[in-house]
Motif scaffolding. Structure first.
Motif, mmCIF file in Angstrom:
data_model
loop_
_atom_site.group_PDB
_atom_site.id
_atom_site.type_symbol
_atom_site.label_atom_id
_atom_site.label_comp_id
_atom_site.label_asym_id
_atom_site.label_seq_id
_atom_site.Cartn_x
_atom_site.Cartn_y
_atom_site.Cartn_z
ATOM 1 N N UNK A 192 11.276 3.344 -6.812
ATOM 2 C CA UNK A 192 10.490 4.413 -7.411
ATOM 3 C C UNK A 192 9.150 4.568 -6.695
ATOM 4 N N UNK A 193 8.757 5.814 -6.418
ATOM 5 C CA UNK A 193 7.393 6.043 -5.977
ATOM 6 C C UNK A 193 6.472 5.811 -7.170
ATOM 7 N N UNK A 194 5.209 5.544 -6.906
ATOM 8 C CA UNK A 194 4.310 5.306 -8.022
ATOM 9 C C UNK A 194 4.116 6.541 -8.898
ATOM 10 N N UNK A 195 4.075 7.752 -8.350
ATOM 11 C CA UNK A 195 4.026 8.906 -9.260
ATOM 12 C C UNK A 195 5.203 8.933 -10.236
ATOM 13 N N UNK A 196 6.394 8.588 -9.741
ATOM 14 C CA UNK A 196 7.553 8.545 -10.638
ATOM 15 C C UNK A 196 7.400 7.436 -11.672
ATOM 16 N N UNK A 244 -6.118 0.057 -2.957
ATOM 17 C CA UNK A 244 -6.779 1.361 -2.889
ATOM 18 C C UNK A 244 -5.800 2.436 -2.432
ATOM 19 N N UNK A 245 -5.025 2.108 -1.424
ATOM 20 C CA UNK A 245 -4.049 3.072 -0.911
ATOM 21 C C UNK A 245 -2.958 3.351 -1.937
ATOM 22 N N UNK A 246 -2.567 2.327 -2.682
ATOM 23 C CA UNK A 246 -1.585 2.539 -3.748
ATOM 24 C C UNK A 246 -2.161 3.454 -4.823
ATOM 25 N N UNK A 247 -3.414 3.224 -5.174
ATOM 26 C CA UNK A 247 -4.061 4.050 -6.190
ATOM 27 C C UNK A 247 -4.180 5.499 -5.735
ATOM 28 N N UNK A 248 -4.384 5.685 -4.448
ATOM 29 C CA UNK A 248 -4.520 7.045 -3.915
ATOM 30 C C UNK A 248 -3.252 7.877 -4.086
ATOM 31 N N UNK A 249 -2.105 7.213 -4.180
ATOM 32 C CA UNK A 249 -0.867 7.975 -4.364
ATOM 33 C C UNK A 249 -0.830 8.674 -5.720
ATOM 34 N N UNK A 250 -1.709 8.251 -6.627
ATOM 35 C CA UNK A 250 -1.757 8.857 -7.963
ATOM 36 C C UNK A 250 -2.808 9.950 -8.066
ATOM 37 N N UNK A 261 -1.104 20.174 -14.404
ATOM 38 C CA UNK A 261 -1.431 21.277 -13.495
ATOM 39 C C UNK A 261 -1.644 20.751 -12.081
ATOM 40 N N UNK A 262 -2.281 19.594 -11.988
ATOM 41 C CA UNK A 262 -2.606 19.032 -10.679
ATOM 42 C C UNK A 262 -1.488 18.171 -10.096
ATOM 43 N N UNK A 263 -0.393 18.021 -10.848
ATOM 44 C CA UNK A 263 0.653 17.080 -10.424
ATOM 45 C C UNK A 263 1.171 17.444 -9.036
ATOM 46 N N UNK A 264 1.254 16.463 -8.196
ATOM 47 C CA UNK A 264 1.799 16.668 -6.860
ATOM 48 C C UNK A 264 3.003 15.771 -6.699
ATOM 49 N N UNK A 275 0.809 -1.220 0.000
ATOM 50 C CA UNK A 275 0.000 0.000 0.000
ATOM 51 C C UNK A 275 0.842 1.270 0.000
ATOM 52 N N UNK A 276 2.139 1.156 0.285
ATOM 53 C CA UNK A 276 2.991 2.341 0.244
ATOM 54 C C UNK A 276 3.334 2.707 -1.198
ATOM 55 N N UNK A 277 3.062 1.784 -2.133
ATOM 56 C CA UNK A 277 3.192 2.071 -3.556
ATOM 57 C C UNK A 277 4.573 2.556 -3.933
#
Length: 623
Positions: free
Chosen positions: A184-188, A213-219, A301-304, A176-178
């Motif tokens: 690599x983090x999942x955003x990367x 679900x928690x992994x998906x939330x990182x995106x 624009x929304x990238x975090x 779940x830490x993705x």
């Protein structure tokens, strides 16, 4: 005419199928066979599973080809049948899916999260072989699933893109830490794969709906591609000799709506799921209308940035100099004292006290050397540190612990303040005192070095960020007693590239070899501790030379030790040891003394000889 797969997920959430392997296991097919071979030997069985999922509402059917690559099939002697098995897998799935379902060619990770020795060129060849067959048989898309690291996923994706413009779904197996196993983090990872042509990015296996679900939330905020999710039916439990999964079909139906709300456009199931789970997903999504996905510009624009600010969370130990620091300044002596084979530690602790008093810079403890059971070196290392103030340097072998046990072990060392370790492969268990025990070897010595150093970066073996950085100083073992020293040095260079901070050699009894070793390693920028083990008797000399891997004695040394026992043998052993030290101290600052049979007095005499030669005045180094 049905829309193509890309068009289909633009306007609806597609229902994927469920598990194949665990479902076959539940139906009585044993672990240990190739489920992919059933495409040839029992096609009606595979077809029946596909049809059950289609009848439950699945619109996307995976071919039964997850492990149908050269490497995995070779375990069963089936490497020559890669083409047959994959072609059959597509045809069986196509027949079951009918005119309205989509068939995706399932391609699993080859490394499967292990630090294997499969080369990049081999991976490319294996992926290309499998993918080319799946594509030629007319699949609607490719599903790259259960990948643990970005590197291998990129490679497989590149092969798929080279061969076809079909849709490619990329799924990672993460907690779940993705974070992927290569850090690599999942955003990367998401950014990398979206730039390289992935159509869908998602998750499967390794965890249930909550973890995915928690992994998906990182995106959140950065997704401009559809997501796919195939969770396990919770965590497997082993009951009465069988694996059982606890997540109910009803629970899967409920979480399917949550996944859809978060941008998932393909929702199915992985390990432990059944047609009942898929039926609940299908029922829950009936009539569901998804919101449009954001454009690339909106996502940017929304990238975090979700990088863990690990450096801010980690602490730095106020610390003593490491042996790597000390050996740069003066001769440094590490002494090995074997943990006892019984429960009495009296003599061991007496030896540690004597070695501390004589000025040892560190006491090193082997990890069940020669596969003989001894007391835990972690426990003894802690006692040595607490009672004597002498720094423990602990060996850790690949043989006895899997990845879970190894990380747990290293975390324990960190908690105890033991930060110097030596990574070794470990002698096979079948040659020790418990020959029926298993040798684990989840990792090679190269991999264990790299993974321990990963803890220093604040990253767990799983890729999960840690709240603290470890401070391990990692040594590599080296055997110079070989016919081709240049090849041994080349292997050592790979250990250094993996992150080794220093080197400890097997015992050397040939002065000329010491000189050649110094010349052969002069280009290395980490210290080498040359191994010297005084001989205790003539029988000891013959045993080491003839029976212990990695140790060779010269004829001259064996001749001098021949027939000597007791005090006479030990006296000659010390004399020979001093002669070896004359050469060793000239060429190496690092000295590694190995104590034979708990005769620590021999190590004390040799250590005092080093200090005499170097002119060192003993002062307490560590308190």
């Amino acid at each position: 005419m049905k829309p193509n797969l890309r068009q289909a997920w633009e306007n609806q959430v597609l229902v994927g199928d469920g598990a194949m392997g665990t479902y076959l296991y539940q139906k009585g097919f044993p672990v240990g066979i190739s489920y992919e071979e059933l495409n040839l030997t029992s096609p009606e069985v595979i077809g029946n599973v596909h049809r059950q999922y289609v009848e439950a509402g699945a619109q996307v059917i995976e071919t039964n080809t997850f492990s149908a690559n050269y490497d995995k099939l070779s375990k069963y002697g089936l490497e020559a049948r890669v083409g047959e098995i994959n072609r059959a897998g597509v045809r069986i799935a196509r027949e079951a899916a009918g005119d309205h379902g989509y068939v995706v060619g399932a391609v699993g990770s080859i490394r499967a999260g292990k630090r294997s020795n499969i080369s990049t060129s081999e991976l490319k060849r294996y992926f290309e072989e499998q993918l080319s067959v799946l594509i030629s048989e007319g699949v609607d898309g490719i599903l790259l699933e259960t990948f643990y690291d970005v590197d291998e996923m990129q490679l497989a994706l590149a092969q798929a893109r080279m061969l076809s413009d079909l849709p490619v779904i990329c799924q990672f197996a993460v907690e779940d830490i993705a974070r992927t196993l290569d850090g690599f983090t999942m955003p990367d990872a998401y950014r990398i794969l979206s730039q390289e042509g992935a159509d869908v990015i998602g998750f499967n296996c390794r965890t249930g709906p909550n973890g995915i679900m928690r992994a998906l939330e990182t995106l959140n905020g950065i997704m401009n591609l559809p997501a796919s999710v195939y969770p396990n039916a919770g965590i497997a439990d082993y009951v009465d000799g069988e694996y059982r999964y606890g997540a109910s079909p009803e629970y899967f139906g409920k979480t399917a709506l949550e996944f859809a709300d978060r941008g998932a456009r393909i929702i199915g199931g992985c390990c432990g799921t059944t047609p009942e789970h898929i039926a609940e997903i299908s029922s829950a999504l009936a009539g569901y209308v998804p919101s449009p996905l954001p454009t690339v510009e909106e996502a940017e624009i929304n990238r975090i940035v979700i990088h863990e600010t690990a450096q801010e969370q980690f602490y730095e130990r106020s610390g003593e100099p490491t042996i790597v620091d000390i050996v740069k300044e003066r001769h440094t002596v590490i002494v090995e004292l074997d943990p006892p084979r019984d429960l009495d530690i009296t003599k061991f602790m007496r030896g540690a006290e004597a070695l501390k008093k004589a000025g040892a810079d560190a006491l090193t403890l082997a990890d069940n050397s020669l596969a003989v059971t001894r007391m835990s070196n972690m426990a003894l290392g802690h006692l040595v540190q607490a009672r004597t103030g002498l720094r423990p340097l602990i060996h850790i072998a690949c043989r006895d612990r899997n990845l879970i046990g190894t990380q747990s072990h290293m975390m324990g060392f960190d908690a105890l303040g033991i930060d110097h370790v030596l990574a070794v492969t470990g002698d096979p268990a079948r040659f020790g005192d418990l020959p029926d025990s298993s040798s684990v070897y989840d990792m090679t010595s190269f991999e264990i070095i790299r993974m321990i150093k990963q803890l220093n970066d604040g990253i767990a073996f799983s890729g999960k960020p840690l709240k603290q950085k470890a401070k391990f100083v990692v040594g590599a073992a080296f055997n110079p007693n070989v016919r081709h020293l240049d090849k041994a040095v080349a292997r050592l260079e790979k250990k250094i590239a993996s992150g080794a901070d220093y080197v400890m050699t097997q015992p050397v009894y040939d002065p000329e070899l010491m000189v050649r070793l110094r010349e052969a390693t002069a280009h290395l920028d980490i210290p080498i501790f040359i191994g010297i083990m005084p001989l205790a008797s003539g029988r000891n000399a013959e045993y080491l030379h003839n029976e212990v891997p990695g140790i060779q004695l010269s004829d001259e040394v064996r001749s001098r030790m021949a027939g000597l026992e007791g005090e006479a043998g030990r006296a000659m052993g010390v004399k020979i040891g001093k002669e070896l030290l004359d050469v060793a101290t000239e060429h190496f600052n690092g000295i590694y003394l190995m104590t034979p049979f708990m005769f620590y007095e021999m190590s004390v005499q040799l250590m005092e000889y080093v200090w005499e030669k170097s002119g060192r005045r003993l002062t307490p180094l560590f308190h």
